[in-house]
Design a protein around this motif. Structure first.
Motif: not given
Length: 580
Positions: A9-13, A20-22, A27-30, A67-70
């Motif tokens: 997830l570090g690649r995205v966060l 913001e997409i994730l 939202p539970q991950i955050f 998620i992949q598409h966005e």
């Protein structure tokens, strides 16, 4: 941006748009990031791992596809390193024609600064490369120069050898190339003992051989406060026992530290920053603070990166990171009281991985001709302190309670000086790391010392102005600093080569030199007496030390062989034995 459920997830966060997409879909991950342990490890795990460990979070194949598409529409900014061109100035400009200001002499281990009046068109931060070779007899040292704004370039050098020196510039700008000159280096000023080095494997000394005992404290953002508070911090330090200060280059955004700094490191745009243009005023301000610490005999432990950022400095790309590192090393490395800390809590920086940290270390060490001390500070995962570029272990405890007691193990594991820069903070905030008592802070200092390490201080007492020492500096309110000063005097009076653990007692730690010097510490235990069996024929002076009340009682007579020492039955007592 490509992304699968197996990707960390570090690649995205670290990317704001991707994050913001994730957050929109999961939202539970955050929410989980609010828990310290999970918040530290989140960049190292994948959605697949979260699905296995947190089944309450619904992660379906359909959701992954969305998620992949966005994320596929998210661009990842890349910037190639700019190589300065030799065509920056055309042939009409005479080689070496820039005006230079150079002192005729400098003291050993002081800074000689060359100032050049050069070109300012284009972007000199990118377009101009400048370095200077300093030579004395067979010794040659090359240092990076830097652009200081308004057509001014500088190169700083700290000579470590008395005698005659010459210099010659190399530059991609014709007017700055091939300028030469000379100066003389004279004896160091009284009190200037050179940079601090590792000595005797686990300890430190100044370059001239004088022992250095690090007694550190932390004020992460003190240089980013107003002048009144900065001056108050310096006044407090002047009266304190501390001779090392951990401090951030970049401003910090965190609880009790929400104010905006007066200066920023880069030129501001309408939105964000121009990472190709440094703000010289920011760095001049930082340098002034480092010089002021030097006048107080305090080492500046410079934290180059940290995760607590709302401005974007923690998420610069590789080219921006490397350019920043070369610039700050060019500006600061000539100051003798500089240490490098690659990061505060490196493992919480979502946008950096081990390859980045190793590259950062290479950039710093290759461009620092003085080989200043360098380390990296952890949150919950230790770095590999066996890495050859690391000079000492800058440790934060990873256990909420057990801290300095690990010093013995760490010395054996890494075979380098152990500096527990963050053992927790004396204070009363809600976090477990920021509400230990003065007694406990003092105990941790002693535990580290008698195990052959060094412990750092910090303070987090709440007040109405939210000026906490650990973040902004100001005043100290705790009870530990004067006790730390007492310990520092005892350590300075101890063995010249530092305190090393002695295996002479199974139940309490002791340090010293066999048959010559012993320092026993009893911590939170409260024995009424202790029996000792020393080598016959060697007489000792024995002193009972109350580490909290700061008293030393020399016992009557000399002691030899087997004997008993009476103690007051209080906590935090120590016994010192010195061969007569």
């Amino acid at each position: 941006m490509e992304f699968t459920e197996k990707d960390k997830l570090g690649r995205v966060l670290w990317n704001k748009e991707a994050s913001e997409i994730l957050k929109k879909h999961l939202p539970q991950i955050f929410d989980l990031t609010l828990y310290p342990v999970f918040g530290s490890y989140i960049k190292h795990i994948s959605l697949e791992q979260i699905k296995a460990s947190h089944p309450e979070i619904l992660i379906t194949p359909e959701l992954i596809q969305i998620i992949q598409h966005e994320l596929a529409n998210v661009s990842v900014e890349k910037e190639e390193e700019v190589i300065p061109s030799n065509n920056y100035e055309d042939e009409s400009v005479e080689v070496g024609s820039a005006k230079v200001y150079s002192p005729y002499s400098v003291r050993k281990w002081n800074v000689i600064e060359l100032e050049f009046e050069g070109p300012s068109h284009g972007n000199p931060f990118l377009d101009v490369a400048l370095s200077v070779e300093f030579s004395s007899e067979s010794k040659t040292v090359e240092v990076l120069g830097f652009y200081d704004g308004e057509g001014i370039y500088r190169a700083r050098f700290m000579p470590d050898k008395e005698g005659n020196w010459t210099y010659k510039t190399k530059s991609s700008a014709r007017s700055l190339d091939g300028i030469s000159g000379k100066f003389v280096c004279t004896a160091p000023l009284e009190g200037n003992r050179g940079p601090v080095r590792v000595n005797n494997t686990f300890h430190f000394s100044y370059t001239d051989g004088t022992p250095y005992i690090p007694v550190g404290t932390t004020c992460y953002a003190w240089v980013h406060q107003d002048e009144h508070l900065i001056n108050e911090t310096l006044d407090t330090l002047k009266a304190s026992p501390f001779n090392k200060m951990r401090m951030c280059v970049f401003p910090k955004a965190y609880k009790f530290n929400t104010n905006e700094p007066n200066y920023f490191p880069f030129e501001a745009l309408k939105e964000g920053w121009d990472f190709t243009k440094f703000n010289p005023v920011f760095f001049q301000h930082l340098e002034q603070r480092i010089l002021e610490l030097g006048k107080l005999g305090i080492e500046a432990d410079i934290i180059l990166f940290h995760p607590y950022d709302r401005w974007g400095f923690a998420n610069m790309n590789k080219a921006q990171d490397d350019r920043y590192l070369r610039y700050i090393v060019a500006r600061l490395s000539a100051y003798r009281n500089v240490w490098w800390s690659l990061a505060n809590e490196y493992d919480v920086m979502l946008s950096k991985d081990s390859d980045d940290w190793e590259r950062f270390a290479k950039v710093v060490t290759e461009n620092d001709p003085y080989n200043h001390l360098i380390s990296i500070h952890n949150c919950l995962q230790f770095y590999d302190y066996l890495r050859p570029w690391i000079t000492h272990c800058s440790v934060q405890r990873i256990d909420a309670y057990k801290t300095a007691e690990n010093t013995d193990e760490w010395r054996k594991q890494w075979n380098k000086p152990i500096v527990i820069d963050e053992c927790a903070y004396e204070g009363d905030i809600d976090q477990v790391w920021g509400n230990i008592t003065g007694e406990e802070m003092t105990r941790r200092f002693w535990e580290g010392a008698v195990r052959g390490g060094y412990v750092g201080h910090g303070e987090t007492y709440i007040n109405s102005e939210e000026v906490l020492w650990w973040s902004k500096g100001g005043k100290l309110y705790g009870s530990s600093p004067e006790r730390i000063a007492f310990l520092r005097r005892i350590m300075e009076d101890g063995p010249k080569n530092g305190l090393n653990r002695l295996d002479v007692s199974w139940d309490y730690p002791a340090a010293g030199i066999l048959d010559e010097y012993y320092l026993f510490y009893y911590g939170f235990n409260q024995p009424r007496f202790r029996e000792f069996q020393m080598k016959p024929g060697i007489q000792f002076k024995v002193e009972v030390i109350d580490t909290w009340n700061m008293t030393i009682e020399e016992l009557e007579g000399n002691f030899e062989g087997k004997f008993q020492i009476e103690l007051p039955g209080r906590q935090y007592m120590a016994v010192r034995m010195s061969k007569i």
